[in-house]
Write an enzyme that holds these catalytic residues in place. Structure first.
Site, PDB file in Angstrom:
ATOM      1  N   GLU A   1      34.776  51.360  33.011  1.00  0.00           N
ATOM      2  CA  GLU A   1      35.695  50.369  33.564  1.00  0.00           C
ATOM      3  C   GLU A   1      36.500  50.986  34.708  1.00  0.00           C
ATOM      4  O   GLU A   1      37.550  51.598  34.464  1.00  0.00           O
ATOM      5  CB  GLU A   1      36.673  49.890  32.485  1.00  0.00           C
ATOM      6  CG  GLU A   1      36.027  49.137  31.353  1.00  0.00           C
ATOM      7  CD  GLU A   1      36.995  48.108  30.765  1.00  0.00           C
ATOM      8  OE1 GLU A   1      36.642  46.930  30.757  1.00  0.00           O
ATOM      9  OE2 GLU A   1      38.094  48.495  30.349  1.00  0.00           O
TER      10      GLU A   1
ATOM     11  N   GLU B   1      44.678  50.267  30.298  1.00  0.00           N
ATOM     12  CA  GLU B   1      46.025  49.711  30.107  1.00  0.00           C
ATOM     13  C   GLU B   1      46.793  50.514  29.065  1.00  0.00           C
ATOM     14  O   GLU B   1      48.019  50.608  29.123  1.00  0.00           O
ATOM     15  CB  GLU B   1      45.918  48.226  29.715  1.00  0.00           C
ATOM     16  CG  GLU B   1      45.562  47.387  30.928  1.00  0.00           C
ATOM     17  CD  GLU B   1      44.768  46.137  30.631  1.00  0.00           C
ATOM     18  OE1 GLU B   1      44.740  45.685  29.475  1.00  0.00           O
ATOM     19  OE2 GLU B   1      44.153  45.607  31.577  1.00  0.00           O
TER      20      GLU B   1
ATOM     21  N   ASN C   1      37.538  40.937  25.309  1.00  0.00           N
ATOM     22  CA  ASN C   1      38.819  41.630  25.115  1.00  0.00           C
ATOM     23  C   ASN C   1      39.951  40.670  25.499  1.00  0.00           C
ATOM     24  O   ASN C   1      40.225  40.472  26.671  1.00  0.00           O
ATOM     25  CB  ASN C   1      38.845  42.893  25.992  1.00  0.00           C
ATOM     26  CG  ASN C   1      40.166  43.633  25.901  1.00  0.00           C
ATOM     27  OD1 ASN C   1      40.994  43.340  25.035  1.00  0.00           O
ATOM     28  ND2 ASN C   1      40.381  44.590  26.794  1.00  0.00           N
ATOM     29  N   TRP C   2      40.571  40.082  24.484  1.00  0.00           N
ATOM     30  CA  TRP C   2      41.622  39.078  24.746  1.00  0.00           C
ATOM     31  C   TRP C   2      42.932  39.717  25.202  1.00  0.00           C
ATOM     32  O   TRP C   2      43.850  39.017  25.602  1.00  0.00           O
ATOM     33  CB  TRP C   2      41.879  38.249  23.470  1.00  0.00           C
ATOM     34  CG  TRP C   2      40.781  37.301  23.106  1.00  0.00           C
ATOM     35  CD1 TRP C   2      39.594  37.111  23.765  1.00  0.00           C
ATOM     36  CD2 TRP C   2      40.761  36.397  21.995  1.00  0.00           C
ATOM     37  NE1 TRP C   2      38.849  36.154  23.130  1.00  0.00           N
ATOM     38  CE2 TRP C   2      39.544  35.691  22.037  1.00  0.00           C
ATOM     39  CE3 TRP C   2      41.654  36.111  20.955  1.00  0.00           C
ATOM     40  CZ2 TRP C   2      39.197  34.725  21.089  1.00  0.00           C
ATOM     41  CZ3 TRP C   2      41.308  35.153  20.021  1.00  0.00           C
ATOM     42  CH2 TRP C   2      40.096  34.456  20.088  1.00  0.00           C
ATOM     43  N   LYS C   3      43.046  41.027  25.098  1.00  0.00           N
ATOM     44  CA  LYS C   3      44.300  41.720  25.440  1.00  0.00           C
ATOM     45  C   LYS C   3      45.474  41.058  24.693  1.00  0.00           C
ATOM     46  O   LYS C   3      45.317  40.695  23.541  1.00  0.00           O
ATOM     47  CB  LYS C   3      44.492  41.760  26.953  1.00  0.00           C
ATOM     48  CG  LYS C   3      43.239  42.309  27.658  1.00  0.00           C
ATOM     49  CD  LYS C   3      43.448  42.627  29.090  1.00  0.00           C
ATOM     50  CE  LYS C   3      42.153  43.159  29.687  1.00  0.00           C
ATOM     51  NZ  LYS C   3      42.288  43.590  31.048  1.00  0.00           N
TER      52      LYS C   3
ATOM     53  N   SER D   1      36.502  42.692  36.019  1.00  0.00           N
ATOM     54  CA  SER D   1      36.251  41.424  36.708  1.00  0.00           C
ATOM     55  C   SER D   1      34.844  40.876  36.469  1.00  0.00           C
ATOM     56  O   SER D   1      34.204  40.353  37.387  1.00  0.00           O
ATOM     57  CB  SER D   1      36.556  41.558  38.204  1.00  0.00           C
ATOM     58  OG  SER D   1      37.930  41.841  38.381  1.00  0.00           O
TER      59      SER D   1
ATOM     60  N   HIS E   1      41.430  52.344  26.564  1.00  0.00           N
ATOM     61  CA  HIS E   1      41.476  51.358  27.651  1.00  0.00           C
ATOM     62  C   HIS E   1      42.516  51.808  28.677  1.00  0.00           C
ATOM     63  O   HIS E   1      43.562  52.348  28.307  1.00  0.00           O
ATOM     64  CB  HIS E   1      41.829  49.979  27.089  1.00  0.00           C
ATOM     65  CG  HIS E   1      41.628  48.888  28.100  1.00  0.00           C
ATOM     66  ND1 HIS E   1      42.519  48.672  29.125  1.00  0.00           N
ATOM     67  CD2 HIS E   1      40.623  47.993  28.267  1.00  0.00           C
ATOM     68  CE1 HIS E   1      42.064  47.668  29.876  1.00  0.00           C
ATOM     69  NE2 HIS E   1      40.923  47.243  29.370  1.00  0.00           N
TER      70      HIS E   1
ATOM     71  N   GLY F   1      37.438  40.756  30.099  1.00  0.00           N
ATOM     72  CA  GLY F   1      38.846  40.447  29.867  1.00  0.00           C
ATOM     73  C   GLY F   1      39.147  38.997  30.191  1.00  0.00           C
ATOM     74  O   GLY F   1      38.890  38.087  29.401  1.00  0.00           O
ATOM     75  N   GLY F   2      39.671  38.748  31.391  1.00  0.00           N
ATOM     76  CA  GLY F   2      40.129  37.425  31.805  1.00  0.00           C
ATOM     77  C   GLY F   2      39.129  36.304  31.540  1.00  0.00           C
ATOM     78  O   GLY F   2      39.519  35.220  31.084  1.00  0.00           O
TER      79      GLY F   2
ATOM     80  N   GLY G   1      40.881  43.082  36.231  1.00  0.00           N
ATOM     81  CA  GLY G   1      41.832  41.996  36.462  1.00  0.00           C
ATOM     82  C   GLY G   1      42.106  41.700  37.920  1.00  0.00           C
ATOM     83  O   GLY G   1      43.057  41.002  38.255  1.00  0.00           O
TER      84      GLY G   1
END
Ligand code: PGA
Length: 253
Positions: free
Chosen positions: A164, A97, A11-13, A210, A95, A231-232, A170
């Protein structure tokens, strides 16, 4: 989801900032889907087409969001038929976010799930509690029953759920594999309460929050966890390679 494989979703966001960087990243990842692992990339909308053209046939395409209507006066929105047409297989829905930063409600998430299913996309429904000691049972029950309202028994087998916990996203502080597994079991139990055990005992549940090259194997090595939403650690080729290496080493099945 492919049978007998663990699903890793990158997930590159809202990253990276240029098409050149996105191309470099996808070229570094292309061809890396390892044995026992199904790989999907979820880039920002503007890079979907480019990623599709450069990721190779092995890698699946995921969108990060979708609107529930098919077409019309919805400035700024993208519909499920558009995503299907460009070659998306999956779409992340709900999600945290989007729920908490973009004000997405349970009703919107439910409409998105139904539209994705209607147009042949596999929804990756994200759920999870906000606080570390939050009421996980209540939160997951509310989020799942809301999202699945009106989704028929014949369709539940087409969904993927991503557990999640918001506090782990994150932050560099992941959940423990044991707790994530108990959340996955709880998710299947709640879905089982709606659709019956038979239809939900194999409901795929991913873990996200994470995830890194250090811990992926510990999460997805568990029989009840079917993959990871990353993600990150998906934004640098080296880190993502480590995630995939860990995924393969931890793949117990
Ligand atoms: P993270 O994000 O891996 O950076 O914690 C996961 C996600 O939000 O899907």
């Amino acid at each position: 989801m492919e049978k007998n494989k663990k699903l890793i979703v990158a997930n590159w966001k809202m990253n990276p900032q240029t098409a050149e960087e996105a191309l470099r990243l996808v070229k570094n990842i292309a061809g890396r889907a390892a044995r026992g692992v199904e790989l999907a990339i979820a880039p920002p909308f503007v890079y979907l087409d480019m990623v599709k053209k450069n990721c190779g046939r092995e890698i699946k395409l995921a969108a990060q969001n979708v609107h529930w209507e098919e077409r019309g006066a919805f400035t700024g929105e993208i519909s499920a038929p558009m995503l299907k047409n460009i070659g998306c297989d999956y779409v992340i829905i709900g999600h945290s976010e989007r729920r908490y930063k973009m004000g997405e409600t349970g009703e919107m998430i439910n409409l998105k799930i139904k539209s994705a299913l209607r147009h042949g996309l596999v929804p990756i429904l994200a759920v999870g509690e906000r606080e570390k000691n939050g009421d996980i049972k209540k939160t997951l029950a509310e989020q799942l029953t809301g999202a699945l309202e009106g989704v028929g028994a014949s369709e539940i087998g087409r969904l993927v759920i991503a557990y999640e916990p918001v506090w782990a996203i994150g932050t560099g502080v992941s959940d423990t594999p044991d707790h994530a597994l108990s959340a996955a079991l709880l998710i299947r139990k709640i879905a089982g309460g709606i659709y019956g055990k038979e239809l939900t005992e194999n409901l795929p549940v991913l873990y996200g929050g994470s995830v890194s090259g250090k811990n992926t194997g510990e999460f997805i090595g568990q029989k009840g966890i079917d993959g990871a939403l990353v993600g990150g650690a998906s934004l640098e080729a080296e880190n993502f390679e480590a995630v995939l290496a860990s995924a393969v080493s931890g793949d117990a099945e």
